[in-house]
Design a protein around this motif. Structure first.
Motif, mmCIF file in Angstrom:
data_model
loop_
_atom_site.group_PDB
_atom_site.id
_atom_site.type_symbol
_atom_site.label_atom_id
_atom_site.label_comp_id
_atom_site.label_asym_id
_atom_site.label_seq_id
_atom_site.Cartn_x
_atom_site.Cartn_y
_atom_site.Cartn_z
ATOM 1 N N MET A 49 -27.335 -36.631 -27.544
ATOM 2 C CA MET A 49 -27.325 -35.550 -28.526
ATOM 3 C C MET A 49 -27.096 -34.236 -27.796
ATOM 4 O O MET A 49 -27.993 -33.713 -27.129
ATOM 5 C CB MET A 49 -28.639 -35.547 -29.315
ATOM 6 N N ASN A 50 -25.875 -33.718 -27.900
ATOM 7 C CA ASN A 50 -25.503 -32.450 -27.263
ATOM 8 C C ASN A 50 -25.995 -31.302 -28.135
ATOM 9 O O ASN A 50 -25.331 -30.899 -29.088
ATOM 10 C CB ASN A 50 -23.983 -32.374 -27.107
ATOM 11 N N ASN A 51 -27.153 -30.772 -27.788
ATOM 12 C CA ASN A 51 -27.792 -29.764 -28.627
ATOM 13 C C ASN A 51 -27.936 -28.402 -27.962
ATOM 14 O O ASN A 51 -28.050 -27.389 -28.650
ATOM 15 C CB ASN A 51 -29.168 -30.273 -29.063
ATOM 16 N N ALA A 52 -27.932 -28.350 -26.640
ATOM 17 C CA ALA A 52 -28.156 -27.084 -25.941
ATOM 18 C C ALA A 52 -27.137 -26.034 -26.368
ATOM 19 O O ALA A 52 -25.939 -26.321 -26.477
ATOM 20 C CB ALA A 52 -28.080 -27.292 -24.428
ATOM 21 N N GLY A 53 -27.619 -24.821 -26.644
ATOM 22 C CA GLY A 53 -26.709 -23.761 -27.061
ATOM 23 C C GLY A 53 -27.351 -22.396 -26.966
ATOM 24 O O GLY A 53 -28.576 -22.271 -26.861
ATOM 25 N N ILE A 54 -26.514 -21.363 -27.009
ATOM 26 C CA ILE A 54 -26.997 -19.989 -26.967
ATOM 27 C C ILE A 54 -26.294 -19.167 -28.035
ATOM 28 O O ILE A 54 -25.206 -19.526 -28.502
ATOM 29 C CB ILE A 54 -26.773 -19.325 -25.587
ATOM 30 N N ALA A 55 -26.918 -18.077 -28.426
ATOM 31 C CA ALA A 55 -26.306 -17.094 -29.334
ATOM 32 C C ALA A 55 -26.806 -15.732 -28.895
ATOM 33 O O ALA A 55 -27.933 -15.347 -29.198
ATOM 34 C CB ALA A 55 -26.694 -17.374 -30.785
ATOM 35 N N LEU A 56 -25.972 -15.012 -28.156
ATOM 36 C CA LEU A 56 -26.370 -13.734 -27.578
ATOM 37 C C LEU A 56 -25.810 -12.574 -28.386
ATOM 38 O O LEU A 56 -25.104 -12.769 -29.375
ATOM 39 C CB LEU A 56 -25.878 -13.643 -26.129
ATOM 40 N N HIS B 262 -21.018 -17.892 -23.787
ATOM 41 C CA HIS B 262 -21.149 -18.740 -24.973
ATOM 42 C C HIS B 262 -20.350 -20.033 -24.828
ATOM 43 O O HIS B 262 -20.854 -21.118 -25.132
ATOM 44 C CB HIS B 262 -20.684 -17.986 -26.215
ATOM 45 N N TYR B 263 -19.100 -19.911 -24.387
ATOM 46 C CA TYR B 263 -18.276 -21.109 -24.268
ATOM 47 C C TYR B 263 -18.774 -22.028 -23.158
ATOM 48 O O TYR B 263 -18.716 -23.257 -23.281
ATOM 49 C CB TYR B 263 -16.808 -20.729 -24.050
ATOM 50 N N ASN B 264 -19.272 -21.448 -22.086
ATOM 51 C CA ASN B 264 -19.758 -22.253 -20.974
ATOM 52 C C ASN B 264 -20.926 -23.139 -21.404
ATOM 53 O O ASN B 264 -20.991 -24.325 -21.057
ATOM 54 C CB ASN B 264 -20.180 -21.345 -19.812
ATOM 55 N N THR B 265 -21.837 -22.580 -22.187
ATOM 56 C CA THR B 265 -23.008 -23.349 -22.626
ATOM 57 C C THR B 265 -22.685 -24.207 -23.848
ATOM 58 O O THR B 265 -22.923 -25.419 -23.856
ATOM 59 C CB THR B 265 -24.176 -22.402 -22.965
ATOM 60 N N ASN B 266 -22.159 -23.569 -24.887
ATOM 61 C CA ASN B 266 -22.026 -24.248 -26.174
ATOM 62 C C ASN B 266 -20.919 -25.298 -26.208
ATOM 63 O O ASN B 266 -21.053 -26.308 -26.892
ATOM 64 C CB ASN B 266 -21.761 -23.230 -27.281
ATOM 65 N N LEU B 267 -19.841 -25.055 -25.489
ATOM 66 C CA LEU B 267 -18.702 -25.975 -25.554
ATOM 67 C C LEU B 267 -18.471 -26.722 -24.250
ATOM 68 O O LEU B 267 -18.527 -27.953 -24.216
ATOM 69 C CB LEU B 267 -17.437 -25.211 -25.943
ATOM 70 N N TYR C 285 -20.129 -16.696 -31.228
ATOM 71 C CA TYR C 285 -20.907 -17.930 -31.393
ATOM 72 C C TYR C 285 -20.163 -18.939 -32.257
ATOM 73 O O TYR C 285 -20.003 -20.103 -31.902
ATOM 74 C CB TYR C 285 -22.265 -17.610 -32.008
ATOM 75 N N ARG C 286 -19.687 -18.485 -33.420
ATOM 76 C CA ARG C 286 -19.100 -19.426 -34.367
ATOM 77 C C ARG C 286 -17.794 -20.008 -33.844
ATOM 78 O O ARG C 286 -17.442 -21.148 -34.150
ATOM 79 C CB ARG C 286 -18.903 -18.764 -35.727
ATOM 80 N N SER C 287 -17.060 -19.247 -33.045
ATOM 81 C CA SER C 287 -15.801 -19.774 -32.513
ATOM 82 C C SER C 287 -16.047 -20.919 -31.539
ATOM 83 O O SER C 287 -15.227 -21.830 -31.427
ATOM 84 C CB SER C 287 -14.980 -18.673 -31.854
ATOM 85 N N THR C 288 -17.190 -20.901 -30.833
ATOM 86 C CA THR C 288 -17.509 -22.029 -29.950
ATOM 87 C C THR C 288 -17.739 -23.291 -30.774
ATOM 88 O O THR C 288 -17.386 -24.393 -30.353
ATOM 89 C CB THR C 288 -18.764 -21.751 -29.094
ATOM 90 N N LYS C 289 -18.326 -23.129 -31.947
ATOM 91 C CA LYS C 289 -18.606 -24.282 -32.802
ATOM 92 C C LYS C 289 -17.347 -24.769 -33.511
ATOM 93 O O LYS C 289 -17.196 -25.964 -33.783
ATOM 94 C CB LYS C 289 -19.698 -23.926 -33.811
ATOM 95 N N THR C 290 -16.445 -23.848 -33.831
ATOM 96 C CA THR C 290 -15.162 -24.265 -34.401
ATOM 97 C C THR C 290 -14.376 -25.084 -33.377
ATOM 98 O O THR C 290 -13.789 -26.120 -33.710
ATOM 99 C CB THR C 290 -14.335 -23.041 -34.834
ATOM 100 N N ALA C 291 -14.372 -24.632 -32.139
ATOM 101 C CA ALA C 291 -13.712 -25.389 -31.070
ATOM 102 C C ALA C 291 -14.376 -26.753 -30.900
ATOM 103 O O ALA C 291 -13.700 -27.756 -30.626
ATOM 104 C CB ALA C 291 -13.758 -24.605 -29.761
ATOM 105 N N MET C 292 -15.675 -26.805 -31.093
ATOM 106 C CA MET C 292 -16.406 -28.069 -30.971
ATOM 107 C C MET C 292 -15.920 -29.093 -31.999
ATOM 108 O O MET C 292 -15.930 -30.300 -31.744
ATOM 109 C CB MET C 292 -17.908 -27.836 -31.137
#
Length: 257
Positions: A95-102, A122-127, A179-186
């Motif tokens: 479960m890839n859950n680690a993430g940040i929102a700065l 953001h991209y380094n951590t979230n994606l 933040y949201r763009s990292t999740k869209t890329a995900m």
């Protein structure tokens, strides 16, 4: 080398707090052996103590353990995989859950990160962290013999939806762009792994937990993270025909995306 009672082994990154914490609670109390991933092993150990002491949901120390994993470090991810390999020889669910929102911009006094640095963080951590973790753990996931094993689940967000971004209010594309763009890329990463791993019997999915009050957003979210964690768990364990290649919330498939 086997976990207690041969329970399926689950690794949750960023599980010492927030949504990952409650997902660990729900999984550990319902027949899974959970590895609480954290970049600070002391925080993982403390989280486990709190989970075991919580009388509202029964979690025993036999069903849960800490593991050091910093998704920003390839070396840390490799070492975590070696730890799982040496102790269990396989992994059933990742479960890839680690993430940040700065903050979304550098401070006016110039002391904060630059815009480029914010995007990189953001991209380094979230994606990138989720991609590398998945890639490194694939050999262990391929060794899963558990019923419902060979699972990869990503924690996404309703903010990642391109169609929702056309709406007004919180979901508007005017808000939270980094933040949201990292999740869209995900979402593309999700579809990629779902496509290439399908014939191997993998189930690859993502969850939309909703706007939950966690330290990620300064506890501003209006949903209880316990409820949000339900979506994480559904993505990780529900039948393949319900979740594979899809984004899931606590009610089912999220559409449109």
């Amino acid at each position: 080398m086997s976990p207690p009672s041969n329970k399926p082994i689950v690794l949750i990154t960023g599980a010492n707090q927030g949504l990952g914490y409650y997902a660990a609670q729900q999984m550990a109390s319902t027949g899974y052996h959970v590895l609480v991933g954290s970049r600070d092993i002391t925080k993982a150990e403390k989280a486990i103590e709190q989970l075991v002491a919580d009388d509202s949901v029964k979690v025993t120390k036999e069903n849960i353990e800490p593991i050091l994993i910093d998704v920003n470090s390839d070396e840390s991810i490799q070492q975590a995989a070696k730890t799982v390999q040496d102790k269990y020889g396989k992994l059933d669910i990742l479960m890839n859950n680690a993430g940040i929102a700065l903050a979304q911009a550098a401070s006016e006094d110039g002391k904060g990160p630059t815009l480029r640095e914010l995007y990189q963080q953001h991209y380094n951590t979230n994606l990138f962290g989720a991609v590398v973790t998945t890639d490194v753990f694939l050999p262990l996931l391929r060794k899963s013999t558990a019923s419902g094993g060979k699972r990869v689940a990503f924690t996404s967000s309703g903010l990642s939806s391109l169609e929702m971004a056309e709406k007004e209010g919180m979901y508007s594309a005017a808000n939270y762009v980094i933040y949201r763009s990292t999740k869209t890329a995900m979402s593309m990463i999700l579809l990629h792994y779902a496509a290439i791993l399908d014939k191997e019997g993998f189930v690859v999915s993502a969850s939309d937990p909703g706007y939950c009050g966690t330290n990620l957003n300064g506890f501003a979210g209006f949903r209880d993270p316990r409820q949000g964690a339900v979506a994480l768990v559904k993505a990780a364990i529900d039948p393949k025909d319900k979740v594979h290649g899809k984004v899931i919330d606590d009610e089912g498939t999220v559409e449109p995306w």
